[in-house]
Design a protein around this motif. Structure first.
Motif, PDB file in Angstrom:
ATOM      1  N   ILE A 174      -0.936 -24.262  21.084  1.00 13.50           N
ATOM      2  CA  ILE A 174      -0.798 -24.016  19.649  1.00 13.50           C
ATOM      3  C   ILE A 174      -0.922 -22.518  19.404  1.00 13.50           C
ATOM      4  CG2 ILE A 174      -1.774 -24.426  17.376  1.00 13.50           C
ATOM      5  CD1 ILE A 174      -2.755 -27.133  18.421  1.00 13.50           C
ATOM      6  N   THR A 175       0.085 -21.951  18.752  1.00 13.65           N
ATOM      7  CA  THR A 175       0.077 -20.533  18.425  1.00 13.65           C
ATOM      8  C   THR A 175      -0.400 -20.367  16.990  1.00 13.65           C
ATOM      9  OG1 THR A 175       1.976 -20.227  19.869  1.00 13.65           O
ATOM     10  CG2 THR A 175       1.496 -18.455  18.328  1.00 13.65           C
ATOM     11  N   PRO A 176      -1.429 -19.524  16.774  1.00 17.23           N
ATOM     12  CA  PRO A 176      -1.901 -19.331  15.404  1.00 17.23           C
ATOM     13  C   PRO A 176      -0.822 -18.679  14.540  1.00 17.23           C
ATOM     14  CG  PRO A 176      -3.083 -17.894  16.937  1.00 17.23           C
ATOM     15  CD  PRO A 176      -2.155 -18.733  17.742  1.00 17.23           C
ATOM     16  N   LYS A 177      -0.820 -19.026  13.266  1.00 12.57           N
ATOM     17  CA  LYS A 177       0.136 -18.423  12.333  1.00 12.57           C
ATOM     18  C   LYS A 177      -0.240 -16.973  12.077  1.00 12.57           C
ATOM     19  CE  LYS A 177       1.566 -22.541   9.896  1.00 12.57           C
ATOM     20  NZ  LYS A 177       1.748 -23.172   8.604  1.00 12.57           N
ATOM     21  N   LYS A 178       0.759 -16.184  11.871  1.00 10.30           N
ATOM     22  CA  LYS A 178       0.569 -14.762  11.621  1.00 10.30           C
ATOM     23  C   LYS A 178       0.667 -14.516  10.116  1.00 10.30           C
ATOM     24  CE  LYS A 178       3.223 -10.817  13.322  1.00 10.30           C
ATOM     25  NZ  LYS A 178       4.261 -10.344  14.002  1.00 10.30           N
ATOM     26  N   CYS A 179      -0.325 -13.833   9.545  1.00 10.02           N
ATOM     27  CA  CYS A 179      -0.287 -13.438   8.137  1.00 10.02           C
ATOM     28  C   CYS A 179       0.330 -12.052   8.041  1.00 10.02           C
ATOM     29  CB  CYS A 179      -1.696 -13.362   7.548  1.00 10.02           C
ATOM     30  SG  CYS A 179      -2.336 -14.924   7.032  1.00 10.02           S
ATOM     31  N   GLY A 238      -8.023   3.280   0.119  1.00 11.00           N
ATOM     32  CA  GLY A 238      -8.909   2.950   1.232  1.00 11.00           C
ATOM     33  C   GLY A 238      -9.848   1.800   0.892  1.00 11.00           C
ATOM     34  N   GLU A 239     -10.403   1.823  -0.323  1.00  7.56           N
ATOM     35  CA  GLU A 239     -11.290   0.742  -0.753  1.00  7.56           C
ATOM     36  C   GLU A 239     -10.524  -0.578  -0.849  1.00  7.56           C
ATOM     37  OE1 GLU A 239     -12.793   2.355  -4.395  1.00  7.56           O
ATOM     38  OE2 GLU A 239     -14.325   3.543  -3.375  1.00  7.56           O
ATOM     39  N   TYR A 240      -9.304  -0.534  -1.349  1.00  8.88           N
ATOM     40  CA  TYR A 240      -8.470  -1.731  -1.453  1.00  8.88           C
ATOM     41  C   TYR A 240      -8.170  -2.302  -0.069  1.00  8.88           C
ATOM     42  CZ  TYR A 240      -4.435  -4.664  -2.505  1.00  8.88           C
ATOM     43  OH  TYR A 240      -3.567  -5.716  -2.587  1.00  8.88           O
ATOM     44  N   LEU A 241      -7.830  -1.430   0.868  1.00 12.13           N
ATOM     45  CA  LEU A 241      -7.459  -1.878   2.207  1.00 12.13           C
ATOM     46  C   LEU A 241      -8.636  -2.462   2.991  1.00 12.13           C
ATOM     47  CD1 LEU A 241      -4.985   0.937   3.290  1.00 12.13           C
ATOM     48  CD2 LEU A 241      -4.438  -1.419   2.642  1.00 12.13           C
ATOM     49  N   MET A 242      -9.853  -2.160   2.610  1.00 15.24           N
ATOM     50  CA  MET A 242     -11.017  -2.680   3.329  1.00 15.24           C
ATOM     51  C   MET A 242     -11.092  -4.198   3.280  1.00 15.24           C
ATOM     52  SD  MET A 242     -12.397  -0.463   5.070  1.00 15.24           S
ATOM     53  CE  MET A 242     -13.752  -1.485   5.625  1.00 15.24           C
ATOM     54  N   ARG A 243     -10.427  -4.845   2.319  1.00  9.59           N
ATOM     55  CA  ARG A 243     -10.405  -6.317   2.300  1.00  9.59           C
ATOM     56  C   ARG A 243      -9.635  -6.868   3.490  1.00  9.59           C
ATOM     57  NH1 ARG A 243      -7.370  -7.704  -3.142  1.00  9.59           N
ATOM     58  NH2 ARG A 243      -8.501  -5.863  -3.762  1.00  9.59           N
ATOM     59  N   TYR A 244      -8.840  -6.014   4.152  1.00  8.56           N
ATOM     60  CA  TYR A 244      -8.072  -6.406   5.328  1.00  8.56           C
ATOM     61  C   TYR A 244      -8.684  -5.844   6.618  1.00  8.56           C
ATOM     62  CZ  TYR A 244      -4.655  -7.472   1.706  1.00  8.56           C
ATOM     63  OH  TYR A 244      -4.028  -7.973   0.592  1.00  8.56           O
ATOM     64  N   ILE A 257      -2.127  -2.568  11.209  1.00 13.59           N
ATOM     65  CA  ILE A 257      -1.371  -1.955  10.124  1.00 13.59           C
ATOM     66  C   ILE A 257      -0.118  -1.290  10.689  1.00 13.59           C
ATOM     67  CG2 ILE A 257      -2.662   0.204  10.239  1.00 13.59           C
ATOM     68  CD1 ILE A 257      -2.405   0.352   7.171  1.00 13.59           C
ATOM     69  N   LYS A 258       0.948  -1.371   9.933  1.00 10.09           N
ATOM     70  CA  LYS A 258       2.210  -0.725  10.289  1.00 10.09           C
ATOM     71  C   LYS A 258       2.672   0.057   9.072  1.00 10.09           C
ATOM     72  CE  LYS A 258       6.976  -1.809  11.493  1.00 10.09           C
ATOM     73  NZ  LYS A 258       7.937  -2.903  11.743  1.00 10.09           N
ATOM     74  N   ILE A 259       2.937   1.326   9.253  1.00  7.94           N
ATOM     75  CA  ILE A 259       3.387   2.166   8.146  1.00  7.94           C
ATOM     76  C   ILE A 259       4.778   2.682   8.477  1.00  7.94           C
ATOM     77  CG2 ILE A 259       2.971   4.286   6.860  1.00  7.94           C
ATOM     78  CD1 ILE A 259      -0.019   3.865   7.411  1.00  7.94           C
ATOM     79  N   GLU A 260       5.703   2.494   7.556  1.00  9.06           N
ATOM     80  CA  GLU A 260       7.058   3.020   7.701  1.00  9.06           C
ATOM     81  C   GLU A 260       7.281   4.068   6.630  1.00  9.06           C
ATOM     82  OE1 GLU A 260       9.525  -0.494   7.291  1.00  9.06           O
ATOM     83  OE2 GLU A 260       9.977  -0.377   9.422  1.00  9.06           O
ATOM     84  N   MET A 261       7.838   5.184   6.999  1.00 10.57           N
ATOM     85  CA  MET A 261       8.203   6.219   6.035  1.00 10.57           C
ATOM     86  C   MET A 261       9.716   6.183   5.905  1.00 10.57           C
ATOM     87  SD  MET A 261       5.177   7.262   5.493  1.00 10.57           S
ATOM     88  CE  MET A 261       5.283   8.751   4.565  1.00 10.57           C
TER      89      MET A 261
END
Length: 60
Positions: A3-8, A42-48, A53-57
């Protein structure tokens, strides 16, 4: 059977803007019609905490 866990995956689109409060030394991040200071983002992202993380410019 394995069983492969689902990716969020959470995707947010926005842009980097000039932050007058810091005279441009830090960015203002606009996501979904809301503006976040660098600190607020930064404070918002702390919930994750623990997520990858992947950042695209993208220059459009």
């Amino acid at each position: 059977m394995e069983i492969t866990p689902k990716k969020c995956v959470y995707t947010y689109e926005g842009e980097i803007d000039y932050d007058q409060d810091t005279d441009g030394s830090l960015p203002l991040i606009k996501i979904e019609d809301k503006s976040f200071s660098w600190k607020e983002l930064g404070e918002y992202l702390m919930r994750y905490e623990g997520f990858k993380i992947k950042i695209e410019m993208i220059d459009e």
